[in-house]
Design a protein around this motif. Structure first.
Motif, PDB file in Angstrom:
ATOM      1  N   LEU A 112      63.387  21.274  24.486  1.00  0.00           N
ATOM      2  CA  LEU A 112      63.090  22.628  24.020  1.00  0.00           C
ATOM      3  C   LEU A 112      61.517  22.691  23.531  1.00  0.00           C
ATOM      4  N   VAL A 113      61.206  21.741  23.361  1.00  0.00           N
ATOM      5  CA  VAL A 113      59.631  21.400  22.642  1.00  0.00           C
ATOM      6  C   VAL A 113      58.589  21.655  23.642  1.00  0.00           C
ATOM      7  N   HIS A 114      57.529  22.533  23.341  1.00  0.00           N
ATOM      8  CA  HIS A 114      56.547  22.663  24.383  1.00  0.00           C
ATOM      9  C   HIS A 114      55.307  21.890  24.054  1.00  0.00           C
ATOM     10  N   PHE A 115      55.127  21.802  22.479  1.00  0.00           N
ATOM     11  CA  PHE A 115      53.770  21.351  22.005  1.00  0.00           C
ATOM     12  C   PHE A 115      54.106  20.549  20.739  1.00  0.00           C
ATOM     13  N   VAL A 116      53.571  19.154  20.693  1.00  0.00           N
ATOM     14  CA  VAL A 116      53.864  18.188  19.468  1.00  0.00           C
ATOM     15  C   VAL A 116      52.430  18.146  18.943  1.00  0.00           C
ATOM     16  N   ALA A 117      52.029  18.526  17.907  1.00  0.00           N
ATOM     17  CA  ALA A 117      50.615  18.584  17.211  1.00  0.00           C
ATOM     18  C   ALA A 117      50.285  18.026  15.824  1.00  0.00           C
ATOM     19  N   THR A 118      49.403  17.453  15.381  1.00  0.00           N
ATOM     20  CA  THR A 118      49.011  17.005  13.981  1.00  0.00           C
ATOM     21  C   THR A 118      49.074  17.710  12.952  1.00  0.00           C
ATOM     22  N   ASP A 119      48.598  19.221  13.063  1.00  0.00           N
ATOM     23  CA  ASP A 119      48.446  20.050  12.023  1.00  0.00           C
ATOM     24  C   ASP A 119      47.900  19.357  10.905  1.00  0.00           C
ATOM     25  N   ALA A 120      46.664  18.407  11.483  1.00  0.00           N
ATOM     26  CA  ALA A 120      45.741  17.797  10.237  1.00  0.00           C
ATOM     27  C   ALA A 120      44.975  18.365   9.642  1.00  0.00           C
ATOM     28  N   HIS A 121      44.730  18.144   8.273  1.00  0.00           N
ATOM     29  CA  HIS A 121      44.048  18.954   7.186  1.00  0.00           C
ATOM     30  C   HIS A 121      43.188  17.960   6.636  1.00  0.00           C
ATOM     31  N   ASP A 122      43.307  16.596   6.636  1.00  0.00           N
ATOM     32  CA  ASP A 122      42.309  15.745   5.993  1.00  0.00           C
ATOM     33  C   ASP A 122      42.648  14.411   6.512  1.00  0.00           C
ATOM     34  N   LEU A 123      42.115  13.222   5.813  1.00  0.00           N
ATOM     35  CA  LEU A 123      42.244  11.768   6.154  1.00  0.00           C
ATOM     36  C   LEU A 123      43.311  11.267   5.686  1.00  0.00           C
ATOM     37  N   LYS A 124      43.833  11.848   4.535  1.00  0.00           N
ATOM     38  CA  LYS A 124      44.848  10.945   3.737  1.00  0.00           C
ATOM     39  C   LYS A 124      46.525  11.544   4.027  1.00  0.00           C
ATOM     40  N   ASN A 125      46.667  12.732   3.430  1.00  0.00           N
ATOM     41  CA  ASN A 125      48.116  12.859   3.326  1.00  0.00           C
ATOM     42  C   ASN A 125      48.395  13.600   4.827  1.00  0.00           C
ATOM     43  N   ARG A 126      47.549  14.505   5.591  1.00  0.00           N
ATOM     44  CA  ARG A 126      47.760  14.971   6.633  1.00  0.00           C
ATOM     45  C   ARG A 126      46.712  14.642   7.628  1.00  0.00           C
ATOM     46  N   ALA A 127      46.643  13.539   7.865  1.00  0.00           N
ATOM     47  CA  ALA A 127      45.490  12.987   9.012  1.00  0.00           C
ATOM     48  C   ALA A 127      45.941  13.229  10.358  1.00  0.00           C
ATOM     49  N   PRO A 128      44.771  13.166  11.221  1.00  0.00           N
ATOM     50  CA  PRO A 128      45.297  13.543  12.689  1.00  0.00           C
ATOM     51  C   PRO A 128      45.792  12.354  13.482  1.00  0.00           C
ATOM     52  N   ARG A 129      47.041  11.902  12.835  1.00  0.00           N
ATOM     53  CA  ARG A 129      47.748  10.673  13.481  1.00  0.00           C
ATOM     54  C   ARG A 129      48.840  10.973  14.292  1.00  0.00           C
ATOM     55  N   ILE A 130      48.670  10.464  15.697  1.00  0.00           N
ATOM     56  CA  ILE A 130      49.509  11.004  16.821  1.00  0.00           C
ATOM     57  C   ILE A 130      50.116   9.745  17.619  1.00  0.00           C
ATOM     58  N   LYS A 131      49.544   8.566  17.564  1.00  0.00           N
ATOM     59  CA  LYS A 131      49.912   7.584  18.567  1.00  0.00           C
ATOM     60  C   LYS A 131      51.227   7.104  18.367  1.00  0.00           C
ATOM     61  N   LYS A 132      51.814   7.012  17.099  1.00  0.00           N
ATOM     62  CA  LYS A 132      53.030   6.421  16.889  1.00  0.00           C
ATOM     63  C   LYS A 132      54.103   7.258  17.344  1.00  0.00           C
ATOM     64  N   CYS A 133      53.679   8.577  16.998  1.00  0.00           N
ATOM     65  CA  CYS A 133      54.833   9.603  17.612  1.00  0.00           C
ATOM     66  C   CYS A 133      54.962   9.691  19.251  1.00  0.00           C
ATOM     67  N   ALA A 134      53.640   9.659  19.748  1.00  0.00           N
ATOM     68  CA  ALA A 134      53.638   9.635  21.391  1.00  0.00           C
ATOM     69  C   ALA A 134      54.372   8.548  21.748  1.00  0.00           C
TER      70      ALA A 134
END
Ligand SMILES: [Fe+2]
Length: 241
Positions: free
Chosen positions: A190-212
């Motif tokens: 049902l999902v169309h997009f998975v995204a990082t919603d990154a804000h910074d380098l610590k708590n909300r970093a643009p990490r996506i590899k593990k999830c992919a």
């Protein structure tokens, strides 16, 4: 996975609660590239109640960041967008060009309060559809009155919405219940997009590899490719998913 398009990212420096400086923004971009991301749609908050930066400030921030990306030779392209906190006024601002769609397409990344009533969310999304936009619900796993009843997800998709979930939701950083919900949606495709919603380098970093990798393993490479590459590309081409 290479060539990932991250459609929800607060990388523009100094325009919202995302990256605080050009250096931090460029470091986020470098990390994104390491993670397999090659395209980002920068989606600073557009929220009437908060001081939303104007287009000029956002464009200046993008220019400074692009210069730094070129200096560092990062293989990354950034498109303009906004994460628009829904209101009737915000839709008028979209029309007037004050708020931005995703890469100049008809797609609009749309946010609500996590506490918003379901009827308000449904009305807001219908309003966007009636105005000719294609609303993408930002981090759909966050809205209490949406996640409590599965039929509401179907209803929102049927009325013309698209669903985006955050990496943090899928991977369990937002709690077990949220993880279960995200995975239920993924299982049913049902999902169309998975995204990082990154804000910074610590708590909300643009990490996506593990999830992919997790999604490839659990739900198949074909669906993962649609989520991370094909659907975002179709969105940027301004075609229907
Ligand atoms: Fe966001």
């Amino acid at each position: 996975m290479q060539g990932i398009v991250d459609i929800h990212n607060h990388v523009l420096p100094g325009v919202d609660d995302g990256a605080g400086s050009v250096k931090e923004a460029a470091d986020m971009c470098a990390l994104a590239v390491e993670e397999g991301i090659r395209t980002i749609v920068a989606t600073p908050h557009y929220h009437l109640g908060m001081q939303a930066a104007g287009n000029e400030r956002r464009d200046n921030a993008l220019q400074l960041l692009e210069e730094e990306i070129a200096i560092r030779c990062l293989n990354l392209r950034i498109y303009r967008g906004n994460e628009i906190y829904y209101s009737v006024q915000a839709v008028e601002d979209l029309r007037a060009g004050k708020a931005r769609t995703m890469g100049s397409s008809q797609y609009v990344l749309t946010e609500f309060s996590p506490e918003a009533e379901y009827s308000y969310i449904r009305r807001g999304l219908s309003h966007l559809v009636q105005e000719g936009y294609l609303p993408i619900i930002a981090h759909v796993e966050r809205y209490k009155e949406v996640v409590c009843e599965k039929s509401r997800i179907y209803e929102l998709v049927e009325l013309g919405s698209y669903l985006q979930i955050n990496v943090s939701g899928v991977m369990g950083m937002s709690g077990r219940k949220t993880k279960a919900f995200c995975n239920e949606l993924l299982r049913e495709e049902l999902v169309h997009f998975v995204a990082t919603d990154a804000h910074d380098l610590k708590n909300r970093a643009p990490r996506i590899k593990k999830c992919a990798d997790f999604i490839i393993k659990k739900y198949g490479a074909a669906y993962a490719k649609r989520l991370f590459i094909d659907n975002p590309q179709i969105m940027l081409w301004d075609e229907y998913l």
